[in-house]
Design a protein around this motif. Structure first.
Motif, PDB file in Angstrom:
ATOM      1  N   CYS A  23       0.828  -1.216   0.000  1.00  0.00           N
ATOM      2  CA  CYS A  23       0.000   0.000   0.000  1.00  0.00           C
ATOM      3  C   CYS A  23       0.858   1.259   0.000  1.00  0.00           C
ATOM      4  N   CYS A  24       2.035   1.155  -0.592  1.00  0.00           N
ATOM      5  CA  CYS A  24       2.900   2.312  -0.708  1.00  0.00           C
ATOM      6  C   CYS A  24       3.859   2.084  -1.874  1.00  0.00           C
ATOM      7  N   GLY A  25       4.551   3.142  -2.241  1.00  0.00           N
ATOM      8  CA  GLY A  25       5.504   3.047  -3.327  1.00  0.00           C
ATOM      9  C   GLY A  25       6.264   4.350  -3.441  1.00  0.00           C
ATOM     10  N   SER A  26       7.080   4.446  -4.465  1.00  0.00           N
ATOM     11  CA  SER A  26       7.876   5.653  -4.664  1.00  0.00           C
ATOM     12  C   SER A  26       7.614   6.229  -6.054  1.00  0.00           C
ATOM     13  N   VAL A  27       7.974   7.479  -6.210  1.00  0.00           N
ATOM     14  CA  VAL A  27       7.849   8.127  -7.513  1.00  0.00           C
ATOM     15  C   VAL A  27       8.713   7.378  -8.529  1.00  0.00           C
ATOM     16  N   GLN A  32       9.253   3.958 -13.327  1.00  0.00           N
ATOM     17  CA  GLN A  32       9.678   2.683 -13.918  1.00  0.00           C
ATOM     18  C   GLN A  32       8.484   1.977 -14.558  1.00  0.00           C
ATOM     19  N   VAL A  33       7.342   1.991 -13.896  1.00  0.00           N
ATOM     20  CA  VAL A  33       6.128   1.391 -14.452  1.00  0.00           C
ATOM     21  C   VAL A  33       5.779   2.077 -15.766  1.00  0.00           C
ATOM     22  N   GLU A  34       5.850   3.396 -15.805  1.00  0.00           N
ATOM     23  CA  GLU A  34       5.573   4.133 -17.040  1.00  0.00           C
ATOM     24  C   GLU A  34       6.490   3.675 -18.172  1.00  0.00           C
ATOM     25  N   ARG A  35       7.790   3.575 -17.879  1.00  0.00           N
ATOM     26  CA  ARG A  35       8.752   3.164 -18.918  1.00  0.00           C
ATOM     27  C   ARG A  35       8.475   1.746 -19.404  1.00  0.00           C
ATOM     28  N   LEU A  36       8.164   0.853 -18.484  1.00  0.00           N
ATOM     29  CA  LEU A  36       7.878  -0.531 -18.870  1.00  0.00           C
ATOM     30  C   LEU A  36       6.640  -0.612 -19.758  1.00  0.00           C
ATOM     31  N   ILE A  57      -2.842   1.385 -16.658  1.00  0.00           N
ATOM     32  CA  ILE A  57      -1.667   1.295 -15.777  1.00  0.00           C
ATOM     33  C   ILE A  57      -0.769   2.516 -15.983  1.00  0.00           C
ATOM     34  N   TYR A  58      -0.591   2.892 -17.242  1.00  0.00           N
ATOM     35  CA  TYR A  58       0.252   4.053 -17.554  1.00  0.00           C
ATOM     36  C   TYR A  58      -0.327   5.314 -16.917  1.00  0.00           C
ATOM     37  N   GLU A  59      -1.622   5.510 -17.069  1.00  0.00           N
ATOM     38  CA  GLU A  59      -2.271   6.688 -16.489  1.00  0.00           C
ATOM     39  C   GLU A  59      -2.199   6.670 -14.959  1.00  0.00           C
ATOM     40  N   GLY A  64       0.299   8.869 -10.229  1.00  0.00           N
ATOM     41  CA  GLY A  64       1.075   8.603  -9.021  1.00  0.00           C
ATOM     42  C   GLY A  64       2.287   9.504  -8.914  1.00  0.00           C
ATOM     43  N   VAL A  65       2.958   9.731 -10.027  1.00  0.00           N
ATOM     44  CA  VAL A  65       4.129  10.620 -10.043  1.00  0.00           C
ATOM     45  C   VAL A  65       3.726  12.015  -9.573  1.00  0.00           C
ATOM     46  N   ASN A  66       2.542  12.454  -9.977  1.00  0.00           N
ATOM     47  CA  ASN A  66       2.088  13.811  -9.674  1.00  0.00           C
ATOM     48  C   ASN A  66       1.221  13.912  -8.422  1.00  0.00           C
ATOM     49  N   ALA A  67       0.976  12.786  -7.758  1.00  0.00           N
ATOM     50  CA  ALA A  67       0.089  12.782  -6.589  1.00  0.00           C
ATOM     51  C   ALA A  67       0.732  13.505  -5.408  1.00  0.00           C
TER      52      ALA A  67
END
Length: 92
Positions: A23-27, A32-36, A57-59, A64-67
């Motif tokens: 229930c957590c993660g990093s920018v 990395q998810v976006e690039r994949l 998933i990309y969106e 998430g990056v901008n959250a």
């Protein structure tokens, strides 16, 4: 050396699984998810359904990056994360 499509899918599943279970993660993970996803969509020959959930998933990752609160963003998408991980099997 670039990752094979199989390894990209595996890494993407791992990242999404970790975000769901922790229930957590990093920018950096979101980036990395976006690039994949971009790489998979550019190099794969997928069904419209697969393209649709990869786009979701990309969106999700872009948002998430901008959250302002990434952990809250992840927590609000737990159901989708689970579904996306299940859908990944259709890409292999």
């Amino acid at each position: 050396m670039p990752l094979s499509q199989e390894h990209q899918i595996s890494l993407l599943k791992d990242l999404l699984n970790n975000q769901q279970s922790d229930c957590c993660g990093s920018v950096a993970e979101c980036e990395q998810v976006e690039r994949l996803v971009k790489s998979l969509m550019a190099n794969g020959n997928y069904s419209q359904d697969a393209i649709s959930f990869l786009t979701e998933i990309y969106e999700y990752s872009q948002n998430g990056v901008n959250a302002s609160n990434l952990d809250e963003h992840i927590s609000s998408h737990l159901e989708q994360l689970s579904q996306w991980v299940e859908n990944m099997d259709s890409l292999s």
